[in-house]
Design a protein around this motif. Structure first.
Motif, PDB file in Angstrom:
ATOM      1  N   VAL A 240       0.834  -1.198   0.000  1.00 49.17           N
ATOM      2  CA  VAL A 240       0.000   0.000   0.000  1.00 49.17           C
ATOM      3  C   VAL A 240       0.868   1.246   0.000  1.00 49.17           C
ATOM      4  CG1 VAL A 240      -1.714   1.305   1.301  1.00 49.17           C
ATOM      5  CG2 VAL A 240      -1.920  -1.182   1.127  1.00 49.17           C
ATOM      6  N   ALA A 241       1.950   1.208   0.752  1.00 50.70           N
ATOM      7  CA  ALA A 241       2.830   2.366   0.841  1.00 50.70           C
ATOM      8  C   ALA A 241       3.452   2.681  -0.520  1.00 50.70           C
ATOM      9  CB  ALA A 241       3.924   2.114   1.866  1.00 50.70           C
ATOM     10  N   ALA A 242       3.825   1.651  -1.255  1.00 47.29           N
ATOM     11  CA  ALA A 242       4.432   1.880  -2.564  1.00 47.29           C
ATOM     12  C   ALA A 242       3.434   2.514  -3.529  1.00 47.29           C
ATOM     13  CB  ALA A 242       4.952   0.560  -3.131  1.00 47.29           C
ATOM     14  N   ASP A 243       2.200   2.037  -3.507  1.00 48.71           N
ATOM     15  CA  ASP A 243       1.195   2.622  -4.407  1.00 48.71           C
ATOM     16  C   ASP A 243       0.875   4.056  -4.013  1.00 48.71           C
ATOM     17  OD1 ASP A 243       1.016   0.387  -5.990  1.00 48.71           O
ATOM     18  OD2 ASP A 243      -0.661  -0.486  -4.886  1.00 48.71           O
ATOM     19  N   ARG A 244       0.814   4.317  -2.720  1.00 53.63           N
ATOM     20  CA  ARG A 244       0.521   5.687  -2.285  1.00 53.63           C
ATOM     21  C   ARG A 244       1.671   6.626  -2.627  1.00 53.63           C
ATOM     22  NH1 ARG A 244      -2.283   4.503   3.658  1.00 53.63           N
ATOM     23  NH2 ARG A 244      -4.327   3.872   2.814  1.00 53.63           N
ATOM     24  N   ALA A 245       2.863   6.119  -2.624  1.00 52.99           N
ATOM     25  CA  ALA A 245       4.015   6.953  -2.982  1.00 52.99           C
ATOM     26  C   ALA A 245       3.945   7.385  -4.442  1.00 52.99           C
ATOM     27  CB  ALA A 245       5.309   6.187  -2.712  1.00 52.99           C
ATOM     28  N   VAL A 246       3.446   6.492  -5.305  1.00 57.44           N
ATOM     29  CA  VAL A 246       3.298   6.846  -6.720  1.00 57.44           C
ATOM     30  C   VAL A 246       2.303   7.991  -6.899  1.00 57.44           C
ATOM     31  CG1 VAL A 246       2.562   6.000  -8.976  1.00 57.44           C
ATOM     32  CG2 VAL A 246       3.907   4.532  -7.467  1.00 57.44           C
ATOM     33  N   LEU A 247       1.276   8.005  -6.056  1.00 59.74           N
ATOM     34  CA  LEU A 247       0.215   9.005  -6.189  1.00 59.74           C
ATOM     35  C   LEU A 247       0.502  10.296  -5.441  1.00 59.74           C
ATOM     36  CD1 LEU A 247      -2.791   6.567  -5.644  1.00 59.74           C
ATOM     37  CD2 LEU A 247      -1.992   7.488  -7.820  1.00 59.74           C
ATOM     38  N   LYS A 248       1.549  10.296  -4.632  1.00 54.01           N
ATOM     39  CA  LYS A 248       1.833  11.456  -3.794  1.00 54.01           C
ATOM     40  C   LYS A 248       2.212  12.663  -4.647  1.00 54.01           C
ATOM     41  CE  LYS A 248       4.602  12.937   0.181  1.00 54.01           C
ATOM     42  NZ  LYS A 248       5.676  12.557   1.134  1.00 54.01           N
ATOM     43  N   GLY A 249       1.622  13.800  -4.319  1.00 57.15           N
ATOM     44  CA  GLY A 249       1.965  15.049  -4.985  1.00 57.15           C
ATOM     45  C   GLY A 249       1.265  15.295  -6.307  1.00 57.15           C
ATOM     46  N   LEU A 250       0.280  14.479  -6.665  1.00 59.43           N
ATOM     47  CA  LEU A 250      -0.437  14.711  -7.923  1.00 59.43           C
ATOM     48  C   LEU A 250      -1.232  16.009  -7.855  1.00 59.43           C
ATOM     49  CD1 LEU A 250      -1.875  11.193  -8.864  1.00 59.43           C
ATOM     50  CD2 LEU A 250       0.046  12.388  -9.928  1.00 59.43           C
ATOM     51  N   PRO A 251      -1.193  16.816  -8.898  1.00 57.37           N
ATOM     52  CA  PRO A 251      -2.013  18.041  -8.898  1.00 57.37           C
ATOM     53  C   PRO A 251      -3.492  17.688  -8.932  1.00 57.37           C
ATOM     54  CG  PRO A 251      -1.043  17.672 -11.057  1.00 57.37           C
ATOM     55  CD  PRO A 251      -0.428  16.653 -10.143  1.00 57.37           C
ATOM     56  N   LYS A 252      -4.297  18.634  -8.508  1.00 54.27           N
ATOM     57  CA  LYS A 252      -5.726  18.359  -8.389  1.00 54.27           C
ATOM     58  C   LYS A 252      -6.512  19.629  -8.691  1.00 54.27           C
ATOM     59  CE  LYS A 252      -9.069  16.228  -5.203  1.00 54.27           C
ATOM     60  NZ  LYS A 252      -9.229  15.656  -3.834  1.00 54.27           N
ATOM     61  N   VAL A 253      -7.645  19.459  -9.381  1.00 49.84           N
ATOM     62  CA  VAL A 253      -8.540  20.570  -9.665  1.00 49.84           C
ATOM     63  C   VAL A 253      -9.961  20.153  -9.294  1.00 49.84           C
ATOM     64  CG1 VAL A 253      -7.147  21.561 -11.524  1.00 49.84           C
ATOM     65  CG2 VAL A 253      -8.813  19.788 -12.063  1.00 49.84           C
ATOM     66  N   LYS A 254     -10.828  21.139  -9.184  1.00 51.77           N
ATOM     67  CA  LYS A 254     -12.226  20.864  -8.890  1.00 51.77           C
ATOM     68  C   LYS A 254     -12.964  20.579 -10.188  1.00 51.77           C
ATOM     69  CE  LYS A 254     -16.265  22.712  -6.479  1.00 51.77           C
ATOM     70  NZ  LYS A 254     -16.835  23.887  -5.745  1.00 51.77           N
ATOM     71  N   VAL A 255     -13.689  19.464 -10.245  1.00 57.20           N
ATOM     72  CA  VAL A 255     -14.353  19.060 -11.475  1.00 57.20           C
ATOM     73  C   VAL A 255     -15.835  18.817 -11.230  1.00 57.20           C
ATOM     74  CG1 VAL A 255     -12.253  18.001 -12.378  1.00 57.20           C
ATOM     75  CG2 VAL A 255     -13.907  16.593 -11.154  1.00 57.20           C
ATOM     76  N   ASP A 256     -16.596  18.960 -12.292  1.00 60.02           N
ATOM     77  CA  ASP A 256     -18.007  18.557 -12.332  1.00 60.02           C
ATOM     78  C   ASP A 256     -18.131  17.416 -13.329  1.00 60.02           C
ATOM     79  OD1 ASP A 256     -19.098  20.184 -10.453  1.00 60.02           O
ATOM     80  OD2 ASP A 256     -19.694  21.764 -11.866  1.00 60.02           O
ATOM     81  N   MET A 257     -19.110  16.551 -13.096  1.00 57.46           N
ATOM     82  CA  MET A 257     -19.295  15.391 -13.970  1.00 57.46           C
ATOM     83  C   MET A 257     -20.771  15.180 -14.233  1.00 57.46           C
ATOM     84  SD  MET A 257     -17.653  11.606 -13.719  1.00 57.46           S
ATOM     85  CE  MET A 257     -16.181  12.228 -14.514  1.00 57.46           C
TER      86      MET A 257
END
Length: 799
Positions: A240-257
């Motif tokens: 789990v730690a390895a997968d979370r490390a890959v996702l760490k620091g990803l940019p994020k925006v507010k979206v509508d769907m």
């Protein structure tokens, strides 16, 4: 719960594959999972229940867009034969939870690069924008289907996939196809790693986290439907730690769907969907046909041909089916595919011609199916207002392009016109103006070419920043465009569009900006460009009931400035500038006619004075002088023989050949110039005498210009001119042409022959005797030439 009962059930599929869809349904029926995980954005979890609504009709797509920047968007299309759609419907029908496990759209849109992979087994989204820069990376990526097909000895990945998956019956082990495909993809991942799909490593890390979370809740009763390319990555053991490390620091925006309608045409690769299919209509047929798909397909094709008045009998259908099955057997295929069906149709129904096959491809192989979404689907306020207007005006969006004829004298048609013009102001190109099939030039008719594309949903979302209704949004957009407009012609065109869209609140702002720009602009070319659109707008006051008084005042002032500034602006121009100015002269001439009709007296007379000055001034380029003489001639402002005198001066020995050729281009250029020479042999004689007197060296220089001038004539006109020149009117030299008539022309008007055409003209124009008599002596209008006593040149006006 894996394929054999251990761990999660991983169902690797090809998106939009009917064989994969049938296999997924069979596997889910056999396994009976407690939860179904689907490759897609988790933001859609709240919308998945709408898939069970009876008003939801595939093809549809999930649309995600950035709240503050709707143009940054992504689509996840689903057809009725998409494995993901089948899995979603299977779960909803059995009250089984459905969850999306792909990387959230909040991250993928923030990264700005599409998470689309090049082939269906890999999966992903379709981006609405920002495709640039992906082409180079696409060329470096591995195409799993192409590699597998080449390994199996096939040179066509599509055909190989149809043989091994789409055309195989669903009998036997429900899990075997997924085990085989997963094993093949595992070998590819071992050989190629991520295959150039770097974003997939991030997506797959998020998928593994979501899969672990579902397993904690539902143990091994978990089924995953995803692109086959991702199956090996979901099987790999990571922390789990390895997968979370890959996702760490990803940019994020507010979206509508939300859900939006999609089309079969946009599912095709030609429509821009990188993970699309070549033949969505064919795949939809394979998925929906309960049995005998080839026979049913041939019946569809026969029905299409019959609708187009082609003779196709039941015997043709039977023979085409037999030929398709024979071709499949000879080629070693388990079932006749689209290739065999097409070959059989060409040979049997099309008599070897490929021309009718384009109709089959467009209407059936691809198709114009447009999906529908329920009213409960989230939408921006502007979209809801647009939907309301579409229903009230009975103007339903359709994927198939169609023409719409509007009569603006009818209230409903006028409202439709306003809506379409307002949407064009908002860059929502649902409709485009087209030429009327009736050939009408009146202001009370409009012709539109309508076609709804899925991307228009994004345009509507983008336009939502201008207002919550179509009217308010179009008004705000027009005001902003007027204030920000740079060129005077742009502002005048905007004024015209505001009148067409009936935006009374925006028009004062546009007119104020227009008056300010017109007062500051001293370029006559800019003024001449701006005047036609401004004057055209005046024509819509009567039909649409719009007050155009302010517009009329600005147009009158603009016309006066053009009249004053045009003569000095036409002096000393080179060839290119003179050709451009000639276009401005033509545009202003047409605009002055409309301005005169609008009730402003005196402009036509002022304009004729300007044309006379330009036609007689030696410092003006020949093409402009010739054009001005022609416009005066067409308006019957030249006395008898005056046109021939001007031409004689322009073609005199003292004028250079190039300048003389330019004058000829200005005077007789265009489609109607040939008729002028046909009906007035004095002018033709002048041209012929000048041309025969040009030296050999000069003739080579002027030939391209003359060829461009005379090539615009219709073939019949060119043939008649050739016969007249070959006949050669005797005694009609440059001097005699001014004062005498050539053979075939009398010195004066034959009143009896001229009067003979009047009854026909009255019938065509729908006028009575009194109106016709008044018109014939008025010196203007269609009948002016018939009774004005102008001489033989009036035949041009009658023609």
């Amino acid at each position: 719960m894996s394929e054999r009962g251990r761990g999660p059930l991983l169902l690797g599929v090809r998106h939009h594959g009917p064989g994969s869809a049938r296999a997924v349904r069979a596997a889910l029926d056999a396994a009976g999972p407690g939860v179904v995980l689907v490759e897609g954005p988790p933001e859609a979890d709240a919308l998945v229940s709408l898939a069970a609504d009876e008003d939801m009709v595939p093809p549809v797509a999930l649309l995600a867009h950035v709240v503050d920047e709707p143009g940054r968007s992504a689509f996840w299309p689903l057809a009725d034969f998409s494995p993901e759609w089948v899995a979603i419907r299977w779960a909803l029908e059995r009250d089984v939870p459905v969850r999306f496990i792909d990387l959230p759209a909040a991250h993928s849109l923030a990264l700005r690069e599409p998470a689309v992979t090049p082939d269906d087994p890999e999966g992903g989204e379709e981006r609405g924008e920002d495709h640039g820069g992906e082409d180079v990376r696409e060329a470096m990526r591995v195409d799993p289907l192409a590699v597998l097909a080449e390994t199996a000895g096939h040179d066509d990945p599509e055909r190989w996939w149809e043989d091994v998956v789409e055309h195989r019956a669903g009998a036997g082990d429900a899990f075997a196809p997924f085990e085989a495909l997963g094993e093949a993809m595992g070998a590819l991942r071992e050989e190629y790693g991520d295959g150039g799909h770097e974003r997939d490593l991030v997506r797959e890390a998020y998928m593994r986290l979501q899969l672990r979370s579902a397993q904690k809740e539902f143990a091994d009763r978990v089924a995953v439907v995803c692109g086959a390319w991702h199956v090996p990555a979901l099987r790999v053991k990571t922390t789990v730690a390895a997968d979370r490390a890959v996702l760490k620091g990803l940019p994020k925006v507010k979206v509508d769907m939300t859900w939006v309608p999609w089309t079969h045409r946009r599912l095709a690769r030609a429509g821009g969907y990188g993970a699309g299919i070549d033949s969505p209509g064919w795949y939809g047929h394979l998925f929906s046909a309960p049995d005998r798909p080839v026979e049913r397909w041939m019946t569809k094709v026969a029905g299409l041909f019959r609708d187009e008045d082609r003779i196709v009998s039941p015997a043709h259908v039977i023979e085409a089916v037999r030929l398709a099955e024979t071709l499949a057997a000879m080629r070693g295929r388990p079932l006749a595919g689209l290739t065999e069906a097409t070959d059989a149709i060409r040979a049997v129904m099309c008599e070897g011609s490929d021309v009718p096959l384009s109709l089959v491809h467009d209407k059936l192989v691809v198709g114009d199916v447009l999906g529908e979404v329920p009213d409960a689907a989230p939408a921006v306020p502007l979209q809801r207002d647009l939907t309301r207007l579409q229903r009230s005006l009975r103007l339903k969006p359709e994927a198939l392009e169609r023409e719409l004829e509007l009569d603006l004298r009818k209230e409903n048609d006028a409202a439709r016109s306003r809506l379409l013009h307002r949407l064009r102001l908002l860059d929502v190109g649902w409709g485009e103006p087209a030429r009327s099939v009736r050939g009408s030039t009146g202001t009370f008719r409009e012709t539109w070419r309508l076609r709804w594309e899925p991307e228009l949903s994004v345009r509507v979302a983008e336009a939502g920043i201008w207002g919550t209704t179509v009217l308010s949004a179009a008004t705000a957009r027009a005001e902003a465009d007027a204030i920000g407009g740079q060129a005077l012609a742009d502002v005048t065109a905007l004024a015209e569009r505001c009148l067409l869209a009936e935006l009374p609140q925006a028009l004062p702002v546009v007119m104020r900006v227009l008056a300010d720009r017109a007062a500051m602009d001293t370029d006559v070319g800019h003024l001449a460009q701006a005047l036609p659109a401004l004057v055209r707008s005046l024509r819509y006051g009567d039909v649409r009931g719009t007050d155009t008084q302010a517009l009329s005042e600005v147009a009158a002032g603009l016309a006066e400035r053009v009249f004053v500034g045009l003569p000095p602006a036409c002096a000393g121009l080179d060839g290119d500038a003179a050709a451009e100015m000639r276009g401005h002269v033509d545009a202003v001439h047409g605009a002055v006619g409309l301005l005169e009709d609008g009730g402003t007296a005196g402009h036509r007379g002022r304009w004729h004075s300007v044309l006379r000055v330009l036609a007689a001034r030696d410092s003006v380029a020949g093409v402009i002088r010739g054009r001005c003489a022609r416009l005066l001639h067409d308006d019957q402002q030249l006395a008898g023989g005056e046109a021939a005198r001007l031409m004689g001066l322009a073609l005199s020995p003292g004028t250079g050949p190039a300048e003389a050729a330019a004058w000829i281009e200005g005077f007789v250029g265009g489609g109607s110039g040939g008729l002028l020479l046909v009906h007035d042999e004095r002018l033709l004689t002048l041209v012929d005498d000048w041309l025969t007197g040009v030296s050999a060296d000069a003739f080579t220089d002027v030939l391209p210009l003359l060829r461009r001038t005379f090539s615009a004539y219709e073939s019949g006109v060119r043939r008649t001119l050739g016969e007249l020149v070959r006949r050669g009117p005797a005694g009609a030299g440059p001097t005699a042409a001014v004062g005498t008539a050539p053979p075939g022309f009398a010195p004066g008007l034959d009143q009896a022959r001229a009067d003979a055409v009047l009854p026909v003209l009255r019938l065509l124009l729908g006028t009575d005797d009194a109106d016709a008599g008044a018109t014939s002596g008025s010196g203007s209008g269609s009948d002016a030439g018939a009774g004005s006593g102008r001489g033989d040149n009036d035949l041009v006006g009658v023609a």
